[in-house]
Design a protein around this motif. Sequence first.
Motif, PDB file in Angstrom:
ATOM      1  N   ARG A  99       0.840  -1.204   0.000  1.00 29.34           N
ATOM      2  CA  ARG A  99       0.000   0.000   0.000  1.00 29.34           C
ATOM      3  C   ARG A  99       0.874   1.253   0.000  1.00 29.34           C
ATOM      4  O   ARG A  99       2.072   1.193   0.282  1.00 29.34           O
ATOM      5  N   LEU A 100       0.228   2.380  -0.262  1.00 28.89           N
ATOM      6  CA  LEU A 100       0.930   3.661  -0.246  1.00 28.89           C
ATOM      7  C   LEU A 100      -0.011   4.732   0.271  1.00 28.89           C
ATOM      8  O   LEU A 100      -1.192   4.756  -0.075  1.00 28.89           O
ATOM      9  N   ARG A 101       0.501   5.629   1.111  1.00 28.75           N
ATOM     10  CA  ARG A 101      -0.288   6.738   1.642  1.00 28.75           C
ATOM     11  C   ARG A 101       0.603   7.963   1.818  1.00 28.75           C
ATOM     12  O   ARG A 101       1.818   7.880   1.674  1.00 28.75           O
ATOM     13  N   GLY A 102      -0.011   9.086   2.170  1.00 24.34           N
ATOM     14  CA  GLY A 102       0.747  10.333   2.279  1.00 24.34           C
ATOM     15  C   GLY A 102       0.899  10.979   0.916  1.00 24.34           C
ATOM     16  O   GLY A 102       0.096  10.787   0.016  1.00 24.34           O
ATOM     17  N   GLY A 103       1.955  11.764   0.752  1.00 24.59           N
ATOM     18  CA  GLY A 103       2.231  12.374  -0.536  1.00 24.59           C
ATOM     19  C   GLY A 103       1.161  13.330  -1.030  1.00 24.59           C
ATOM     20  O   GLY A 103       0.986  13.506  -2.238  1.00 24.59           O
ATOM     21  N   GLY A 104       0.405  13.928  -0.088  1.00 26.45           N
ATOM     22  CA  GLY A 104      -0.633  14.860  -0.497  1.00 26.45           C
ATOM     23  C   GLY A 104      -1.893  14.190  -1.006  1.00 26.45           C
ATOM     24  O   GLY A 104      -2.793  14.864  -1.519  1.00 26.45           O
ATOM     25  N   LEU A 105      -1.978  12.868  -0.872  1.00 29.21           N
ATOM     26  CA  LEU A 105      -3.154  12.130  -1.313  1.00 29.21           C
ATOM     27  C   LEU A 105      -4.108  11.936  -0.142  1.00 29.21           C
ATOM     28  O   LEU A 105      -3.690  11.813   1.006  1.00 29.21           O
ATOM     29  N   SER A 106      -5.386  11.873  -0.425  1.00 33.05           N
ATOM     30  CA  SER A 106      -6.403  11.853   0.630  1.00 33.05           C
ATOM     31  C   SER A 106      -6.739  10.449   1.115  1.00 33.05           C
ATOM     32  O   SER A 106      -7.529  10.301   2.040  1.00 33.05           O
ATOM     33  N   ALA A 107      -6.162   9.417   0.527  1.00 37.45           N
ATOM     34  CA  ALA A 107      -6.522   8.056   0.905  1.00 37.45           C
ATOM     35  C   ALA A 107      -5.315   7.139   0.800  1.00 37.45           C
ATOM     36  O   ALA A 107      -4.245   7.534   0.334  1.00 37.45           O
ATOM     37  N   THR A 108      -5.501   5.905   1.257  1.00 35.57           N
ATOM     38  CA  THR A 108      -4.475   4.874   1.094  1.00 35.57           C
ATOM     39  C   THR A 108      -4.732   4.144  -0.216  1.00 35.57           C
ATOM     40  O   THR A 108      -5.870   3.760  -0.514  1.00 35.57           O
TER      41      THR A 108
END
Length: 278
Positions: A99-108
């Motif tokens: 999985r990936l999260r963060g980076g200015g994104l609102s979800a995983t």
Amino acid sequence: MTSILSLSSVLLALKLCSGEWCYEGQLSCESECTGPSEWKKSFLQCGGQNQSPINIITRKVKHDPELTSFIFDGHEDIFNMSVENHGQSAHFTLPESVRLRGGGLSATYKAVQFHLHWGKDDGQGSEHSVDGERYPMEVSSEQNKNLDKIIEALGKVKHEGNSSEIEDFRLADIIPQANTLSYYRYSGSLTTPGCDQSVVWTVFQQTLPISKTQLTSMYKQVLFATEKPMTGIFRPVQDLNGRVVYTSVKSHCLCVLPNLIALFLCLFCVFGQQRCFH
């Protein structure tokens, strides 16, 4: 001399259109497929205003403080990974745990698969470019041993439809730690037909090294559906059409090494309620 491999991992399992479109490297007097310059005739979105890839002009990018560091989940896990020749590229399928999260994104986002883009010999191979630089090589004398398993697996999927498995693979061996990655961000499209424009691109500034010998081994081992060597598997850059490219790095810190000639790519896309990681 060492090449730079453009790694593009897609977060959505895509069904490629069979036999109708092809890359420039597949065109010949005998071919009946449609090359990149003609894709828009059969796939209308390929002629849209928000197409990818693009040339990123560093003096025009804007810093966005919301573009924070990424957090990678499952990248340290050891797992078995399948690879299949899809006729235009080889796709590597990732497990549910990545999985990936963060980076200015609102979800995983869940990582579904990644695939590779390369040229041939000393020619260009990355899809995106930075300040016009788009080549597969940079000065270095070392091979990337972490790619050996991937290269070996490609040798087992020479023909369209062939599949194999890489045992005891760890994504962290080829992808740098999340908190060390600086990146660009813009709105774009898929780089293959139908060129859907519901894509948020993250282009990492760091490169992924690969020796010329390793790169040659890749494209000599894998064939297109037409049985021609799989080379030149990239789409030419598209017009920016007024879009803004953002960066996670403040302007006074932003620099591009003069020998930066290809990119490690990561695409994030959202289609309705389905979240995907490229």
